[in-house]
Enzyme design. Structure first.
Site, PDB file in Angstrom:
ATOM      1  NE  ARG A   7      -3.681   0.664   2.091  1.00  0.00           N
ATOM      2  CZ  ARG A   7      -4.755   1.071   2.775  1.00  0.00           C
ATOM      3  NH1 ARG A   7      -5.343   0.258   3.634  1.00  0.00           N
ATOM      4  NH2 ARG A   7      -5.238   2.274   2.607  1.00  0.00           N
ATOM      5  CG  LEU A 372       7.832  -0.874  14.957  1.00  0.00           C
ATOM      6  CD1 LEU A 372       7.578   0.064  13.791  1.00  0.00           C
ATOM      7  CD2 LEU A 372       9.327  -0.983  15.231  1.00  0.00           C
ATOM      8  CG  ASP A 494      36.397 -29.130 -14.280  1.00  0.00           C
ATOM      9  OD1 ASP A 494      36.793 -30.309 -14.198  1.00  0.00           O
ATOM     10  OD2 ASP A 494      35.960 -28.486 -13.307  1.00  0.00           O
ATOM     11  CG  ASP A 674      32.042 -27.195 -12.592  1.00  0.00           C
ATOM     12  OD1 ASP A 674      33.170 -27.709 -12.560  1.00  0.00           O
ATOM     13  OD2 ASP A 674      31.076 -27.621 -11.928  1.00  0.00           O
TER      14      ASP A 674
END
Length: 732
Positions: A7, A372, A494, A674
């Site tokens: 809102r 609060l 790799d 990787d």
């Protein structure tokens, strides 16, 4: 700066035939608006009402534009299904641990996705690359990823004001994966407490499988920082109001009406998470056990209406009314009632006046992100006295340790806490209150917003240092040209994760025919080096007849493509293995799904088949233990993809790669890896080398590919005389 909330912080009042919009300075809005008052900002959100007419919508857009606000419109049905539906019938009870109230409705989920996308499209129309977007709360959990996918250059922060539940609670949601992925689209994810942060990281690891370290999540696309930022209040606003003429007059009026009795204040909105019934039962028990408090102590109970049409809230309201009536009828006299009950919203000055005249504030939610009310009470105590009784389930309890901390489900404990508060010596009250006021004053709402935004800048800077770029059409063409004109190119690849996807059983990762064909085609014009942590026997078997060099076990063993023999350039002794194998086997016994792979000069503990939470726990435990013991043997412990490996420190992919390149004049060097074990290689290679990290975009490598499918497409593009597609590497 773009702020996004469910809102807008506005209220609309009718003046004559016109609707006048005013900014509300409640909750975190005042902190944000103060932080942004000197720079340009836009605030996106629902205006709070369903506006059907196009003309009325146009007028509202113009009116709000002057205030830096952009309305997101919903019709009445959408608002009900989105806010009252998925947000508050599904997410709210889940996040507050009330699983009995959770609604599992696919139709509501679809509306939730649609509204999040509506926010996304509205923001994209206004946003520019480099803008900061700060998204707030559980209504918009999918929005960070939606924005990041369509505009990666945005700096995105997300703050959740309510709690985040434990993994065992969160996992019940059918849409858990999508929600976590949505939140991980942010660069910074903030919570009120460390507990919420810890629960979130646990769910991310166990549901999405993302690793995290020191508050940073390693997603496939970017680095996400997760941290706690306790929300504060506008301390000076309450302090000044408490000393204002309006509040002083109300204090005088209330004291005249209530007399000299002590007041226990409780103020919250109507919600089952607030523990309102438990507060009443504790006060009832107090009066019952201490009849001397009759006509001397009263409770002021302020309940603000909320979701009045929801059955659970209607039922709660009825129970509160009944219990208040029973307690008042049980103890009331002609001149005194034990509970002054207000079911309405008080004005700001009325609320501050009650903060001032109450001796005790009873703030005992069953679960709350921050709460609060307790901080407002502390800020309003101009005399430095008063006692706060605070639930350990409220986020504020982590900061306000000088309060009397209670378990809100323990009625006897709460009753004893109220009694202790009412009898607390004034010197003790002032000592505790002084300490809490110092905390609330320093860590106010302005501090909260400032620290969050500076942390967002910091994580984005860290991302930039490790940022590679995806191989698009332009990059592909340049690399292909460089490869074609090179007279002596070399390619280091790799194996697991780059050429072949990871398998639960490592022995099932043998190369398919496509990989063999790619390697053979590339080898016609360049040297190919497979650099892998796998053992030499497996690699030799799988790559037999393929014209490639092989470096096995991170470079322990070398086999040149024109040779039948393996050589090693390191002098290795394996007398350490027996003792360490015994240690690692003990972890296998304790952890189903793990196993130890023994190579000639290293040991690897695999945990790919273990649930991520347990696997990560065992990994950290074993890593810590091995690292400590390994020092005495001059050994190194490395983290791999769901594996731990222990070996001699003079063995590494980086060292092997650099040794291979020594005294050779390659004019095109390409390295694809990787794993974190490849990062040292990326770092030490010449700047002219082409480096590619698979999977992660935050890396020392220059470029990024997302998976082994894209690696294959890229390598085929190098080896064949074709033109890269308009989109670069084909996404599979």
């Amino acid at each position: 700066m773009i702020i996004v909330s469910n809102r807008l912080p506005i209220s609309s009042t009718e003046r004559g035939d016109k609707s006048v919009v005013q900014i509300l300075a409640g909750e975190y809005a005042s902190g944000l608006l103060n932080q942004l008052d000197k720079e340009e900002y836009l605030w996106f959100g629902w205006p709070g009402v369903a506006v059907a007419e196009a003309e009325e919508r146009a007028e509202m857009i113009v009116s709000l534009k002057e205030k830096g606000m952009v309305p997101i419109f919903m019709d009445q049905k959408e608002a009900e299904q989105f806010y009252d539906g998925f947000c508050n019938e599904t997410l709210w009870p889940t996040y507050h641990y009330f699983t009995q109230y959770i609604a599992f409705d696919d139709d509501l989920w679809e509306v939730y996705k649609k509204i999040n996308d509506r926010y996304c499209q509205a923001i994209l129309k206004k946003a520019k690359a480099g803008d900061t977007v700060w998204i707030h709360d559980y209504h918009l959990l999918l929005l960070p990823q939606m924005l990041k996918e369509q505009m990666p250059e945005l700096k995105i922060g997300f703050f959740q004001h309510i709690p985040f539940p434990s993994y065992e609670i969160f996992r019940v949601l059918p849409w858990r994966k999508e929600i976590l992925e949505g939140m991980c689209g942010a660069d910074l994810v903030g919570f009120n407490t460390y507990d919420d942060m810890r629960h979130f990281l646990s769910s991310v690891g166990r549901i999405l499988g993302y690793n995290h370290e020191a508050g940073y999540i390693h997603t496939p696309h970017h680095l996400v920082n997760v941290d706690s930022f306790p929300l504060g209040v506008n301390y000076n606003k309450f302090r000044e109001a408490a000393e204002s003429k309006e509040v002083c007059e109300l204090v005088h009026q209330y004291k005249h009406e209530l007399g000299s009795q002590k007041l226990v204040l409780t103020s919250d909105r109507l919600d089952y998470s607030k523990g309102l019934l438990q507060r009443l039962r504790a006060f009832d028990l107090l009066i019952d056990n201490h009849p001397e408090y009759l006509e001397k102590v009263s409770m002021v109970m302020i309940v603000m209406p909320s979701r009045t049409t929801v059955p659970e809230y209607m039922d709660l309201k009825e129970k509160i009314d009944t219990l208040v009536g029973r307690i008042n009828s049980k103890y009331s006299t002609l001149d005194w009632v034990p509970i002054h009950y207000f079911y309405r919203r008080l004005s700001f000055h009325e609320l501050v006046a009650y903060y001032r005249i109450s001796s005790v504030a009873l703030v005992t939610p069953l679960r709350d992100g921050m709460n609060l009310v307790c901080k407002e009470f502390i800020a309003s105590r101009t005399n430095g006295d008063g006692v706060l009784v605070l639930s350990e389930m409220a986020g504020a309890s982590k900061e306000l340790q000088e309060a009397i901390i209670v378990n809100p489900n323990n009625i006897k404990m709460m009753e004893q806490a109220i009694y202790a508060a009412l009898n607390s010596p004034i010197e003790e009250q002032q000592k505790r209150m002084e300490s809490m006021q110092k905390t609330v004053r320093k860590y106010d709402v302005y501090h909260w917003s400032k620290i969050f935004l500076s942390s967002l800048d910091r994580v984005v800077q860290k991302q930039q240092k490790l940022k590679s770029r995806f191989l698009g059409r332009k990059e592909m063409s340049l690399l292909k040209q460089g490869f074609e004109i090179a007279e002596n190119p070399v390619i280091f690849l790799d194996y697991d994760g780059a050429l072949i996807d990871y398998k639960e059983k490592p022995e099932e990762a043998q190369p398919d025919q496509q990989v063999i064909n790619i390697l053979k085609e590339l080898s016609k014009n360049s040297e190919i080096v497979i650099v892998s942590g796998r053992d030499k026997a497996t690699l030799e078997k799988w790559l037999d007849g393929t014209p490639v060099h092989i470096m096995a076990e991170h470079g322990v063993y070398w086999k040149h493509q024109d040779s039948k023999k393996w050589i090693t350039k390191v002098d290795l002794v394996n007398d350490w293995k027996a003792a360490f194998r015994k240690e690692m086997d003990e972890f296998v016994e304790r952890t189903p799904g793990t196993f130890v792979e023994e190579k000639e000069h290293s040991l690897v503990w695999h945990y790919r088949k273990v649930e991520s939470g347990l696997g990560n726990l065992r990994k950290r435990e074993l890593f810590s233990h091995l690292k400590y013991v390994a020092r005495g043997h001059q050994l190194q412990v490395l983290e791999g993809n769901r594996a731990l490996e222990i070996k001699k420190p003079d063995i590494s992919k980086s060292k092997a790669t650099l040794e291979f390149l020594e005294n050779k004049s390659y004019d095109f060097i390409l390295v694809i890896g990787d794993n974190w074990t490849d990062e040292e290689t990326f770092k030490k290679l010449s700047p002219s080398a082409v480096t590619i990290r698979v999977g992660y975009t935050y890396t020392r490598a220059k470029y990024n590919l997302q998976n082994h499918f894209q690696v294959r497409e890229f390598l085929k593009g190098l080896s064949l005389n074709n033109t890269p597609s308009s989109k670069g590497v084909n996404l599979v």
